[in-house]
Every structure is written in structure tokens, then in C-alpha cells.
Motif scaffolding. Structure first.
Motif, PDB file in Angstrom:
ATOM      1  N   HIS A   1     -83.237 -55.426  24.034  1.00 44.94           N
ATOM      2  CA  HIS A   1     -83.198 -54.381  25.056  1.00 44.94           C
ATOM      3  C   HIS A   1     -84.352 -54.517  26.055  1.00 44.94           C
ATOM      4  CE1 HIS A   1     -79.794 -52.262  23.396  1.00 44.94           C
ATOM      5  NE2 HIS A   1     -80.337 -52.326  22.191  1.00 44.94           N
ATOM      6  N   GLU A   2     -85.501 -54.957  25.584  1.00 43.82           N
ATOM      7  CA  GLU A   2     -86.629 -55.140  26.506  1.00 43.82           C
ATOM      8  C   GLU A   2     -86.369 -56.316  27.444  1.00 43.82           C
ATOM      9  OE1 GLU A   2     -90.161 -53.276  27.698  1.00 43.82           O
ATOM     10  OE2 GLU A   2     -88.701 -52.725  26.162  1.00 43.82           O
ATOM     11  N   THR A   3     -85.682 -57.330  26.953  1.00 44.34           N
ATOM     12  CA  THR A   3     -85.339 -58.466  27.806  1.00 44.34           C
ATOM     13  C   THR A   3     -84.291 -58.076  28.840  1.00 44.34           C
ATOM     14  OG1 THR A   3     -85.827 -59.975  25.976  1.00 44.34           O
ATOM     15  CG2 THR A   3     -84.602 -60.880  27.825  1.00 44.34           C
ATOM     16  N   VAL A   4     -83.399 -57.160  28.476  1.00 45.71           N
ATOM     17  CA  VAL A   4     -82.438 -56.637  29.459  1.00 45.71           C
ATOM     18  C   VAL A   4     -83.194 -55.997  30.622  1.00 45.71           C
ATOM     19  CG1 VAL A   4     -80.643 -54.909  29.876  1.00 45.71           C
ATOM     20  CG2 VAL A   4     -80.562 -56.317  27.806  1.00 45.71           C
ATOM     21  N   LYS A   5     -84.210 -55.202  30.315  1.00 44.27           N
ATOM     22  CA  LYS A   5     -85.007 -54.575  31.375  1.00 44.27           C
ATOM     23  C   LYS A   5     -85.750 -55.621  32.193  1.00 44.27           C
ATOM     24  CE  LYS A   5     -87.140 -51.602  28.596  1.00 44.27           C
ATOM     25  NZ  LYS A   5     -88.057 -50.506  28.201  1.00 44.27           N
ATOM     26  N   LEU A   6     -86.296 -56.623  31.514  1.00 42.75           N
ATOM     27  CA  LEU A   6     -87.000 -57.697  32.217  1.00 42.75           C
ATOM     28  C   LEU A   6     -86.045 -58.445  33.143  1.00 42.75           C
ATOM     29  CD1 LEU A   6     -89.594 -59.389  32.582  1.00 42.75           C
ATOM     30  CD2 LEU A   6     -88.844 -60.783  30.631  1.00 42.75           C
ATOM     31  N   LYS A   7     -84.834 -58.664  32.675  1.00 37.36           N
ATOM     32  CA  LYS A   7     -83.820 -59.338  33.496  1.00 37.36           C
ATOM     33  C   LYS A   7     -83.540 -58.554  34.775  1.00 37.36           C
ATOM     34  CE  LYS A   7     -79.541 -58.795  32.175  1.00 37.36           C
ATOM     35  NZ  LYS A   7     -78.723 -58.155  33.234  1.00 37.36           N
ATOM     36  N   GLU A   8     -83.382 -57.243  34.653  1.00 35.83           N
ATOM     37  CA  GLU A   8     -83.091 -56.425  35.828  1.00 35.83           C
ATOM     38  C   GLU A   8     -84.269 -56.412  36.800  1.00 35.83           C
ATOM     39  OE1 GLU A   8     -80.160 -55.240  36.611  1.00 35.83           O
ATOM     40  OE2 GLU A   8     -79.431 -56.175  34.769  1.00 35.83           O
ATOM     41  N   ASP A   9     -85.473 -56.337  36.265  1.00 41.45           N
ATOM     42  CA  ASP A   9     -86.649 -56.378  37.137  1.00 41.45           C
ATOM     43  C   ASP A   9     -86.777 -57.740  37.816  1.00 41.45           C
ATOM     44  OD1 ASP A   9     -87.453 -53.778  36.760  1.00 41.45           O
ATOM     45  OD2 ASP A   9     -88.806 -54.237  35.096  1.00 41.45           O
ATOM     46  N   ALA A  10     -86.452 -58.797  37.081  1.00 41.88           N
ATOM     47  CA  ALA A  10     -86.499 -60.138  37.670  1.00 41.88           C
ATOM     48  C   ALA A  10     -85.499 -60.253  38.816  1.00 41.88           C
ATOM     49  CB  ALA A  10     -86.205 -61.189  36.600  1.00 41.88           C
ATOM     50  N   TYR A  11     -84.339 -59.634  38.650  1.00 43.20           N
ATOM     51  CA  TYR A  11     -83.330 -59.658  39.718  1.00 43.20           C
ATOM     52  C   TYR A  11     -83.852 -58.952  40.964  1.00 43.20           C
ATOM     53  CZ  TYR A  11     -78.901 -59.056  42.152  1.00 43.20           C
ATOM     54  OH  TYR A  11     -77.901 -59.078  43.097  1.00 43.20           O
TER      55      TYR A  11
END
Length: 258
Positions: free
Chosen positions: A92-102
């Protein structure tokens, strides 16, 4: 999937969980090291390792496998429950990181271009744009916190996994993976590698190589089995189980040469 089927496949799930964890650590650490160096991560890489409901990525499969392992283990202890939660947290933390990276990869340059490239915009519009850009600029701060949390949780998983895996010290599939992918396992656990092996296999660390040899031999991978048993012999040349496995390998080799 029925609970009986999951329990029957438990040795495979345990092996897969460890495999997915090592692979995930390698991929995530590469991205986090990139962030350390220049403040960037690759959205496409994070997107692929997360995946979707219809096309699950590595982290999604790791999370699901953790649920299979820990929620269907009647003897699971506290550390196992923490691992189940922690592995889900990494996802779940990587999901958030992915969205921020986008946001950072796609919209930060776009905002910058708009603000600097439209001399006809009104002062009020430019002021609002600057304020909006400040929100976008906070994305990097969020990414820093997300990466710190992912690293922390992965470190705790590396500490918890050996104790849980000790109960599966006879799992030939796990031993085979550790042997076959030893470079990756060592890279992930670094100075904790020796403790990993000792915690799983006790003082007879050569058992890992013997079990790997047995699995490889039964699968027909005799050359690889011979390499594994030689590693075991180097660690403990007088061990009965090592000598027994070596004799089987030697007999096969002699038969091939006859």
C-alpha cells in the motif's frame, strides 16, 4: 481456493513468499537509491511491480501470498501476524509512492512550463498557479516519507522472516531457492545473511545445501545437485547427511560414466 488446497500447497507458498520478498527488495531498493541520488523514481517500474486487479504485479502477488501463508497457518505466531501486516503495508505504501511519482514525473514539468511560458496570464492567475505549484512541490516530501517507511518495514521483515522460516527448515523448495538464487538473497540480507541461515537451519547450516541437492536431484538437475552437495561438504565434510547425499550423487555420476 479451498483452505485444504492452500494448506497442501503451503511449502510452495512459503518458498514463493520468500522469493517475492527478495525480488521486491531488490527492485524497490534500486528505485529508492535513485531517489537518494537525484530525487526521482520511475513511475513505470512502480506501476509494473504493483500491477492491477486483473494483472497483478510482484508486490500484489507477494501480498496475496503472505495472506495465504499466514492466514492459513494454524500455528502462526505473533511474528507471522506482523509479517502479514508488514508485507501488506509495503504494497500500500508503494501504491502511494507510485501515485506521487506520477504527479512529479508528469505534472511538475507541465506546471513549470505553463507558469514560465505564458506571459499573457494575469497576475491573479500566476499567483494561483504558484500556490498550486507549491502543493505539487510537496510531493517530493511525501515521497521521502514513503520511501523511509518502506525501507523501515522491509528491514523489520528481514528481522522477522528468519524466525518464521525456522519452522520450515525442512522445506526443500525454500532451500533450493536460497541456493539457486544465493547472490540475490545475500544482496538483500547483506550482513544479516549469516543470521538468516543460522536461524533457519540452526548449527547444521549445511542442511540447506543438502535439501537443495535433494530437490534438484529429484527434479533431474544433477549437475546443480552436485554443486549443492559440494557446498555442503565444504561446510561439514563429516556430516552423515552430507555423506549420504554425496554418495547418491557419486553413484549417479559413476553410472553415467559406466
Amino acid at each position: 481456493m479451498s483452505k485444504a488446497w492452500i494448506q497442501a500447497k503451503h511449502p510452495e507458498f512459503v518458498r514463493d513468499l520468500f522469493k517475492f520478498f527478495c525480488q521486491a527488495c531488490e527492485l524497490l531498493e534500486h528505485q529508492m537509491a535513485s531517489f537518494d541520488a537525484d530525487g526521482t523514481v520511475e513511475f513505470e517500474v512502480l506501476r509494473d511491480i504493483v500491477g492491477t486487479e486483473m494483472d497483478k504485479g510482484l508486490l500484489w502477488r507477494m501480498k496475496d501470498t503472505a495472506h495465504h501463508v499466514f492466514r492459513n497457518d494454524p500455528h502462526v505466531h505473533l511474528g507471522g501476524r506482523f509479517l502479514d501486516w508488514a508485507i501488506g503495508y509495503i504494497f500500500h505504501e508503494t501504491v502511494k509512492l507510485k501515485e506521487d511519482a506520477y504527479q512529479k514525473q508528469n505534472y511538475a514539468p507541465w506546471f513549470h512550463t505553463l507558469i514560465k511560458g505564458d506571459p499573457d496570464s494575469s497576475g491573479a492567475e500566476r499567483e494561483i498557479a504558484e500556490q498550486l505549484f507549491q502543493i505539487l512541490s510537496q510531493t517530493e516530501e511525501s515521497m521521502f516519507r514513503e520511501i523511509a517507511r518502506i525501507r523501515f518495514i522491509m528491514a523489520k521483515c528481514r528481522q522477522l522472516l528468519p524466525s518464521y522460516l525456522h519452522r520450515y527448515s525442512d522445506n526443500v523448495l525454500l532451500a533450493r531457492y536460497i541456493f539457486s538464487q544465493n547472490g540475490l538473497v545475500m544482496a538483500v540480507f547483506k550482513d544479516e545473511y549469516d543470521a538468516l541461515i543460522r536461524t533457519i537451519y540452526g548449527e547444521e547450516t549445511e542442511r540447506m545445501y543438502v535439501l537443495a541437492s535433494q530437490s534438484l536431484r529429484l527434479g533431474g538437475w544433477m549437475d546443480e545437485a552436485a554443486q549443492a552437495v559440494e557446498k555442503a561438504r565444504q561446510q561439514n565434510p563429516t556430516s552423515k547427511i552430507v555423506l549420504q547425499e554425496k554418495k547418491i550423487i557419486d553413484n549417479w555420476s559413476d553410472g553415467m560414466q559406466a
